[in-house]
Every structure is written in structure tokens, then in C-alpha cells.
Scaffold this active site. Structure first.
Site, PDB file in Angstrom:
ATOM      1  N   GLY A  46       0.841  -1.191   0.000  1.00 24.24           N
ATOM      2  CA  GLY A  46       0.000   0.000   0.000  1.00 24.24           C
ATOM      3  C   GLY A  46       0.876   1.240   0.000  1.00 24.24           C
ATOM      4  N   GLN A  51       3.507   9.890   0.471  1.00 28.04           N
ATOM      5  CA  GLN A  51       4.732   9.079   0.396  1.00 28.04           C
ATOM      6  C   GLN A  51       5.456   9.238  -0.942  1.00 28.04           C
ATOM      7  OE1 GLN A  51       2.769   5.298   1.893  1.00 28.04           O
ATOM      8  NE2 GLN A  51       4.746   5.189   2.930  1.00 28.04           N
ATOM      9  N   CYS A  94       6.854   0.540   7.418  1.00 29.86           N
ATOM     10  CA  CYS A  94       6.440   1.667   6.580  1.00 29.86           C
ATOM     11  C   CYS A  94       7.513   1.926   5.530  1.00 29.86           C
ATOM     12  CB  CYS A  94       6.254   2.900   7.457  1.00 29.86           C
ATOM     13  SG  CYS A  94       5.804   4.367   6.513  1.00 29.86           S
ATOM     14  N   LEU A  95       7.101   2.058   4.272  1.00 27.93           N
ATOM     15  CA  LEU A  95       8.057   2.296   3.177  1.00 27.93           C
ATOM     16  C   LEU A  95       8.833   3.598   3.373  1.00 27.93           C
ATOM     17  CD1 LEU A  95       5.798   1.265   0.180  1.00 27.93           C
ATOM     18  CD2 LEU A  95       7.715  -0.031   1.109  1.00 27.93           C
ATOM     19  N   HIS A 136      -3.161   2.595   8.699  1.00 26.97           N
ATOM     20  CA  HIS A 136      -1.795   3.096   8.478  1.00 26.97           C
ATOM     21  C   HIS A 136      -1.792   4.188   7.398  1.00 26.97           C
ATOM     22  CE1 HIS A 136       2.715   2.334   8.246  1.00 26.97           C
ATOM     23  NE2 HIS A 136       2.503   3.028   7.139  1.00 26.97           N
ATOM     24  N   GLU A 137      -2.506   3.933   6.288  1.00 26.80           N
ATOM     25  CA  GLU A 137      -2.452   4.885   5.162  1.00 26.80           C
ATOM     26  C   GLU A 137      -3.259   6.152   5.446  1.00 26.80           C
ATOM     27  OE1 GLU A 137      -0.122   4.181   3.477  1.00 26.80           O
ATOM     28  OE2 GLU A 137      -0.088   2.119   2.738  1.00 26.80           O
ATOM     29  N   HIS A 140      -1.147   8.398   7.227  1.00 32.31           N
ATOM     30  CA  HIS A 140      -0.259   9.150   6.324  1.00 32.31           C
ATOM     31  C   HIS A 140      -0.973  10.385   5.771  1.00 32.31           C
ATOM     32  CE1 HIS A 140       3.479   7.018   6.000  1.00 32.31           C
ATOM     33  NE2 HIS A 140       2.920   5.863   5.663  1.00 32.31           N
TER      34      HIS A 140
HETATM   35 CO    CO Z   1       3.728   3.970   5.741  1.00 28.49          CO
END
Ligand code: CO
Length: 186
Positions: A46, A51, A94-95, A136-137, A140
Site C-alpha cells: 500500500g 509518500q 512503513c516504506l 496506516h495509510e 499518512h
Molecule cells: Co507507511
């Protein structure tokens, strides 16, 4: 032109993203495939707009992480959580925080509403990874990061890594690619 991954401590990760409006749809349609590209390149399941520095309330996801599996590609516009149920405490990655894996307290299930790229509204009830993804998203999109929800002990453990990411950012270097302990990064 490709989009670039945004890493901690880039201040864009701390901004609240703007709602997607009807006049944004041309740009959204252009940006969606590029967001999937970045997500697959980073081997995530995701990715949220901020991001990649796209400050709109958009999430792309493919919970299978398989670029061939187009049927599982989802785009969530202006997503909102309407109801939460239960509780889980599971590893998250997390990326935008490469190398950090920690247990985060989340609702075990969510009822979410969102719009697709055709402007149709959907409601979804989900648990597990899907529930984790929405929470999570959407964090963000609100400028909230995993580190805000980590225990003091975990923050302490990852302090050297956070410092390294801060140094990389200051030096305008891309952080080293670190495989996370979780296979499903968000
Ligand atoms: Co993340």
C-alpha cells in the site's frame, strides 16, 4: 517521469493531505499508475499520496504485492473510517521508514468508505491486513507516522536508525535499502 519515494524526516510526511476534488481527476488518473510503479518497486502492499509527495487523499493498494495481479489493484480516494472494532497489536513496516518494524496497536476491524476513480462511493468491512492498511495509510494522509504510535522502548531501539535517516535527508541522499522484517510494508 517517475515519482520519487518520500522518506522520513521529509516534512511532507507531516502535512495533512487535501481532499480529492472532481477537478483533480485528470491528475489522479495520471498519477495512479505511477504510484503503483513506486509501490511495486519498493515491494509494498500500500502507498499513500504524501509518500510520493502527492498531497491528496489517495491510497493505492495491492495486498498480494504481485504486480501481475491487476485484479487486486485498488485505489481509495478520500477514504474515511466509519467504525472500528476489536484490537490487534501486530508488526508493521512503513516504506517511508526503511528498516523499522514495530508492533502497533490498531483496531482489528474497520468499516471504511471511499470513492473509486469513477467517482463511485464504496463501503468496505475488513479485518487483518486490510484493516491495518486503511489505518496506516489514512494516518499518512493526516501527517501521522508509525513512530508516533511506537512504544518508548521501540523508539529507543530504533534511535540510531532514525538518526541515520535524518542524516541521509540532510545530505539529500536516498536511504540505504533495508529489507524490513515484515513482508507487507505500507
Ligand atoms: Co507507511
Amino acid at each position: 517521469m517517475g515519482l520519487k519515494m518520500v522518506f522520513y524526516p521529509d516534512p511532507r510526511l507531516r502535512e495533512v493531505s487535501k481532499a480529492v476534488m472532481p477537478e483533480d481527476m485528470t491528475q489522479i488518473r495520471e498519477t495512479v499508475p505511477r504510484m503503483f510503479e513506486v509501490m511495486y518497486r519498493q515491494r509494498g502492499v500500500g502507498l499513500a499520496g504524501p509518500q510520493v509527495g502527492f498531497m491528496r487523499r489517495i491510497i493505492v493498494a495491492n495486498l498480494t504485492a504481485d504486480p501481475q495481479n491487476k485484479a487486486e489493484e485498488k485505489v481509495f480516494l478520500n477514504p474515511q473510517i466509519r467504525k472500528k472494532s476489536g484490537s490487534m497489536f501486530e508488526d508493521e513496516g512503513c516504506l517511508s521508514l526503511p528498516g523499522i518494524t514495530a508492533k502497533i496497536r490498531r483496531a482489528a476491524g474497520v468499516k471504511a468508505v471511499y470513492f473509486d476513480v469513477e467517482g463511485q462511493m464504496w463501503e468496505v468491512d475488513c479485518e487483518g491486513l486490510c484493516a491495518k492498511l486503511f489505518q496506516h495509510e489514512i494516518d499518512h494522509l493526516d501527517g501521522v507516522l508509525m513512530i508516533d504510535k511506537m512504544s518508548a522502548a521501540d523508539i529507543k531501539q530504533f534511535k540510531p536508525l532514525l538518526r541515520e535517516l535524518e542524516e541521509d535527508y540532510k545530505a539529500k541522499r536516498e536511504p540505504k535499502h533495508r529489507r524490513n522484517a515484515v513482508p507487507t510494508e505500507l
